[in-house]
Scaffold this active site. Structure first.
Site, mmCIF file in Angstrom:
data_model
loop_
_atom_site.group_PDB
_atom_site.id
_atom_site.type_symbol
_atom_site.label_atom_id
_atom_site.label_comp_id
_atom_site.label_asym_id
_atom_site.label_seq_id
_atom_site.Cartn_x
_atom_site.Cartn_y
_atom_site.Cartn_z
ATOM 1 N N CYS A 101 -1.655 -0.698 7.445
ATOM 2 C CA CYS A 101 -0.944 0.566 7.268
ATOM 3 C C CYS A 101 -1.057 1.431 8.523
ATOM 4 C CB CYS A 101 -1.457 1.311 6.041
ATOM 5 S SG CYS A 101 -0.929 0.514 4.494
ATOM 6 N N GLU A 155 0.889 3.952 1.805
ATOM 7 C CA GLU A 155 1.384 4.453 3.089
ATOM 8 C C GLU A 155 2.646 3.716 3.512
ATOM 9 O OE1 GLU A 155 -3.205 4.142 3.573
ATOM 10 O OE2 GLU A 155 -1.642 3.231 2.345
ATOM 11 N N CYS A 164 -5.729 1.290 5.731
ATOM 12 C CA CYS A 164 -6.203 0.011 6.261
ATOM 13 C C CYS A 164 -5.543 -0.243 7.620
ATOM 14 C CB CYS A 164 -5.864 -1.124 5.291
ATOM 15 S SG CYS A 164 -4.105 -1.561 5.258
ATOM 16 N N HIS A 213 0.827 -1.205 0.000
ATOM 17 C CA HIS A 213 0.000 0.000 0.000
ATOM 18 C C HIS A 213 0.860 1.252 0.000
ATOM 19 C CE1 HIS A 213 -3.827 -2.159 1.686
ATOM 20 N NE2 HIS A 213 -3.444 -2.609 0.499
#
Length: 159
Positions: A106, A79, A103, A77
């Site tokens: 993250c 992040e 999420c 992801h």
């Protein structure tokens, strides 16, 4: 007299996050992140995609089917990419701008990295357990989060 009509810090950094998202090869969801210091300097950026060395042509982008034939076990992801891309030392006290609410995985990385503020654009998965868990962890860890308020201004960049 200074010029009027310049963009705000939030517009600038969310714009950078959205520009980073445009690097994603994901055919369905493009997410970008921009980590900023307390004095408004960009520290790192990231977007969602496969890890270095994992071909965008050979790994799957599918969302359904056998788990190993979908993107989910492979995609990093935005992040986490932004956190891992940072090479300058500590991220303690920084702020992350992200185009989609983080999420739970993250969120853990954000908390552990010492990032203190999350500014997000979309919260389209707000009813999912992952997002609810993120907010619960952010609240417990003292990480402030707020939704970006679009100005409605359109910014055109010709490259």
């Amino acid at each position: 007299m200074k010029r009027e009509g310049y963009i705000s810090w939030d517009e600038y950094f969310m714009g950078v996050a959205k520009l980073a998202a445009m690097r994603s090869k994901d055919p369905n969801t493009q997410v970008g992140s921009c980590i900023v210091s307390q004095d408004n300097n960009i520290m790192s950026m990231g977007y969602n995609g496969f890890p270095k060395g994992c071909s965008d042509e050979e790994f799957p982008w599918e969302r359904e089917g056998d788990e190993l034939d979908t993107k989910y076990p492979y995609v990093t992801h935005s992040e986490l990419n932004a956190i891992l891309n940072y090479r300058g030392g500590s991220l303690v006290g920084s702020k992350i701008y992200v185009s989609l609410f983080p999420c739970n995985e993250c969120a853990k990385a954000i908390i552990q990295a010492g990032i203190k503020t999350v500014v997000y654009d979309s919260d389209k998965y707000s009813d999912t357990p992952a997002t609810k868990a993120s907010k619960k962890m952010f609240d417990a860890a003292g990480v402030r989060y707020y939704q970006y308020q679009p100005s409605g201004r359109s910014i055109k960049i010709t490259i």
